[in-house]
Design a protein around this motif. Structure first.
Motif, PDB file in Angstrom:
ATOM      1  N   VAL A 173       0.830  -1.202   0.000  1.00 48.88           N
ATOM      2  CA  VAL A 173       0.000   0.000   0.000  1.00 48.88           C
ATOM      3  C   VAL A 173       0.865   1.253   0.000  1.00 48.88           C
ATOM      4  CG1 VAL A 173      -1.750   1.289   1.281  1.00 48.88           C
ATOM      5  CG2 VAL A 173      -1.894  -1.194   1.144  1.00 48.88           C
ATOM      6  N   ARG A 174       1.906   1.285   0.850  1.00 49.71           N
ATOM      7  CA  ARG A 174       2.768   2.467   0.917  1.00 49.71           C
ATOM      8  C   ARG A 174       3.488   2.698  -0.400  1.00 49.71           C
ATOM      9  NH1 ARG A 174       3.541   0.846   6.396  1.00 49.71           N
ATOM     10  NH2 ARG A 174       5.233  -0.556   5.815  1.00 49.71           N
ATOM     11  N   ARG A 175       3.997   1.631  -1.025  1.00 42.94           N
ATOM     12  CA  ARG A 175       4.715   1.753  -2.292  1.00 42.94           C
ATOM     13  C   ARG A 175       3.801   2.294  -3.390  1.00 42.94           C
ATOM     14  NH1 ARG A 175       9.151  -1.229  -3.939  1.00 42.94           N
ATOM     15  NH2 ARG A 175       9.567  -1.502  -1.708  1.00 42.94           N
ATOM     16  N   LEU A 176       2.567   1.832  -3.397  1.00 37.72           N
ATOM     17  CA  LEU A 176       1.621   2.313  -4.399  1.00 37.72           C
ATOM     18  C   LEU A 176       1.275   3.776  -4.156  1.00 37.72           C
ATOM     19  CD1 LEU A 176      -0.712  -0.792  -4.560  1.00 37.72           C
ATOM     20  CD2 LEU A 176       0.930  -0.067  -6.277  1.00 37.72           C
ATOM     21  N   LEU A 177       1.255   4.156  -2.880  1.00 37.28           N
ATOM     22  CA  LEU A 177       0.959   5.552  -2.553  1.00 37.28           C
ATOM     23  C   LEU A 177       2.027   6.463  -3.126  1.00 37.28           C
ATOM     24  CD1 LEU A 177      -0.973   7.408  -0.984  1.00 37.28           C
ATOM     25  CD2 LEU A 177       0.503   7.119   1.002  1.00 37.28           C
ATOM     26  N   VAL A 178       3.293   6.039  -3.063  1.00 38.56           N
ATOM     27  CA  VAL A 178       4.393   6.827  -3.594  1.00 38.56           C
ATOM     28  C   VAL A 178       4.307   6.948  -5.109  1.00 38.56           C
ATOM     29  CG1 VAL A 178       6.898   6.894  -3.893  1.00 38.56           C
ATOM     30  CG2 VAL A 178       5.922   6.266  -1.682  1.00 38.56           C
ATOM     31  N   ARG A 179       3.752   5.898  -5.761  1.00 35.60           N
ATOM     32  CA  ARG A 179       3.711   5.863  -7.220  1.00 35.60           C
ATOM     33  C   ARG A 179       2.652   6.794  -7.806  1.00 35.60           C
ATOM     34  NH1 ARG A 179       1.680   1.814  -9.334  1.00 35.60           N
ATOM     35  NH2 ARG A 179       2.728   1.837 -11.336  1.00 35.60           N
TER      36      ARG A 179
ATOM     37  N   VAL B 109     -14.676  -2.060  -2.206  1.00 38.88           N
ATOM     38  CA  VAL B 109     -13.830  -2.854  -3.098  1.00 38.88           C
ATOM     39  C   VAL B 109     -13.383  -2.012  -4.289  1.00 38.88           C
ATOM     40  CG1 VAL B 109     -13.739  -4.864  -4.616  1.00 38.88           C
ATOM     41  CG2 VAL B 109     -14.898  -5.023  -2.409  1.00 38.88           C
ATOM     42  N   LEU B 110     -14.308  -1.254  -4.869  1.00 41.05           N
ATOM     43  CA  LEU B 110     -13.970  -0.431  -6.021  1.00 41.05           C
ATOM     44  C   LEU B 110     -12.925   0.623  -5.662  1.00 41.05           C
ATOM     45  CD1 LEU B 110     -17.484   0.126  -7.653  1.00 41.05           C
ATOM     46  CD2 LEU B 110     -15.663  -1.406  -8.425  1.00 41.05           C
ATOM     47  N   ALA B 111     -13.030   1.189  -4.462  1.00 36.51           N
ATOM     48  CA  ALA B 111     -12.054   2.186  -4.033  1.00 36.51           C
ATOM     49  C   ALA B 111     -10.668   1.573  -3.908  1.00 36.51           C
ATOM     50  CB  ALA B 111     -12.486   2.806  -2.695  1.00 36.51           C
ATOM     51  N   VAL B 112     -10.594   0.366  -3.347  1.00 36.20           N
ATOM     52  CA  VAL B 112      -9.303  -0.308  -3.207  1.00 36.20           C
ATOM     53  C   VAL B 112      -8.730  -0.643  -4.581  1.00 36.20           C
ATOM     54  CG1 VAL B 112      -8.140  -2.374  -2.364  1.00 36.20           C
ATOM     55  CG2 VAL B 112      -9.806  -1.218  -0.912  1.00 36.20           C
ATOM     56  N   LEU B 113      -9.576  -1.123  -5.489  1.00 36.38           N
ATOM     57  CA  LEU B 113      -9.111  -1.427  -6.842  1.00 36.38           C
ATOM     58  C   LEU B 113      -8.599  -0.170  -7.544  1.00 36.38           C
ATOM     59  CD1 LEU B 113     -11.836  -3.936  -8.091  1.00 36.38           C
ATOM     60  CD2 LEU B 113      -9.421  -4.426  -7.685  1.00 36.38           C
ATOM     61  N   ARG B 114      -9.331   0.934  -7.399  1.00 39.84           N
ATOM     62  CA  ARG B 114      -8.878   2.182  -7.996  1.00 39.84           C
ATOM     63  C   ARG B 114      -7.520   2.584  -7.418  1.00 39.84           C
ATOM     64  NH1 ARG B 114     -12.100   6.337  -9.825  1.00 39.84           N
ATOM     65  NH2 ARG B 114     -13.534   4.656 -10.413  1.00 39.84           N
ATOM     66  N   TYR B 115      -7.350   2.335  -6.141  1.00 35.20           N
ATOM     67  CA  TYR B 115      -6.098   2.656  -5.459  1.00 35.20           C
ATOM     68  C   TYR B 115      -4.963   1.797  -5.997  1.00 35.20           C
ATOM     69  CZ  TYR B 115      -3.003   3.509  -1.484  1.00 35.20           C
ATOM     70  OH  TYR B 115      -1.947   3.868  -0.699  1.00 35.20           O
ATOM     71  N   LEU B 116      -5.215   0.492  -6.152  1.00 32.85           N
ATOM     72  CA  LEU B 116      -4.170  -0.425  -6.608  1.00 32.85           C
ATOM     73  C   LEU B 116      -3.805  -0.191  -8.066  1.00 32.85           C
ATOM     74  CD1 LEU B 116      -5.413  -3.724  -4.942  1.00 32.85           C
ATOM     75  CD2 LEU B 116      -3.428  -2.378  -4.276  1.00 32.85           C
ATOM     76  N   GLU B 117      -4.777   0.222  -8.871  1.00 32.13           N
ATOM     77  CA  GLU B 117      -4.536   0.388 -10.296  1.00 32.13           C
ATOM     78  C   GLU B 117      -3.955   1.739 -10.651  1.00 32.13           C
ATOM     79  OE1 GLU B 117      -8.432  -0.304 -11.749  1.00 32.13           O
ATOM     80  OE2 GLU B 117      -8.266  -2.495 -11.652  1.00 32.13           O
ATOM     81  N   SER B 118      -3.964   2.685  -9.708  1.00 32.61           N
ATOM     82  CA  SER B 118      -3.544   4.037 -10.027  1.00 32.61           C
ATOM     83  C   SER B 118      -2.027   4.146 -10.147  1.00 32.61           C
ATOM     84  CB  SER B 118      -4.029   5.002  -8.948  1.00 32.61           C
ATOM     85  OG  SER B 118      -3.428   4.715  -7.707  1.00 32.61           O
TER      86      SER B 118
END
Length: 211
Positions: free
Chosen positions: A132-138, A202-211
């Protein structure tokens, strides 16, 4: 049940779980053997490595997706040596129930690993905080997540780890109503409308992971 091609890690997982009072009826070095065994019995949770024989690419992931589709009552925890956010997104595509994605280093943190297993067994999700943290940086300034306030991003980060509203409130030291308010703001800013046919969390998490 466990599917892990590293004999050392596989036996270590078995010993750890047995010592903690869990039953491990079978452990295999490949995903195909696990799927074959599951024709005869249904465990509460399966733990799989992503990369296993014969090609050491995504055998574990494909097995996890098959289990998610055919045995929705079985919890699935996927272990990965490295962060591969597309795999995490694929796992969550069918929903955030009884699913987890952890880096293998997390296994060494016994309490966190066992907590993740328990959350999955109970019907929740467990996404590695480092993922999660790594994706936040991206995320970039053109990403919809850039519209979120720091508090909203913190709430979404905790949500992506698979935490309930109550757990998020405890982790961030805020009230439950504040969690709900921030989540609603996240849903609005990500344009996730309320509807009977999908789960906005679920959709919010997916949007987060795909961003």
């Amino acid at each position: 049940m466990i599917a892990e091609d590293s004999a050392l890690l596989r036996e270590g997982l078995v010993r750890l779980l047995v010592e903690e009072g869990h039953e491990v009826p079978a452990a295999f070095g490949d995903a195909a053997s696990l799927l074959e065994e599951m024709r005869e019995r249904q465990p509460d949770v399966v733990v799989l490595d992503i990369r296993m024989p014969p090609t050491h690419t995504d055998e574990g992931l494909r097995a996890a997706l098959e289990i998610r589709e055919r045995r929705p009552g079985v919890g699935v925890l996927v272990l990965s040596q490295h962060i591969e956010h597309t795999y995490a997104a694929q796992l969550l595509a069918a929903g955030a129930d009884r699913v987890g994605y952890l880096l293998k280093d997390r296994v060494a943190q016994v309490d966190e690993f066992l907590d993740a297993l328990e959350r999955i067994r109970a019907g929740g999700a467990a996404i590695d905080p480092e993922v999660v943290r790594r994706l936040l940086v991206r995320t970039t300034h053109t990403d919809p997540l850039a519209r979120l306030t720091p508090r909203e991003r913190s709430v979404l980060e905790a949500l992506a780890e698979g935490r309930t509203n109550t757990a998020i409130a405890h982790q961030l030291h805020i009230s439950l109503s504040a969690v709900e308010k921030n989540l609603n703001a996240v849903f609005d800013k990500l344009d996730l409308k309320q509807g009977p046919d999908y789960n906005r969390r679920v959709l919010a998490v997916l949007r987060y992971l795909e961003s």
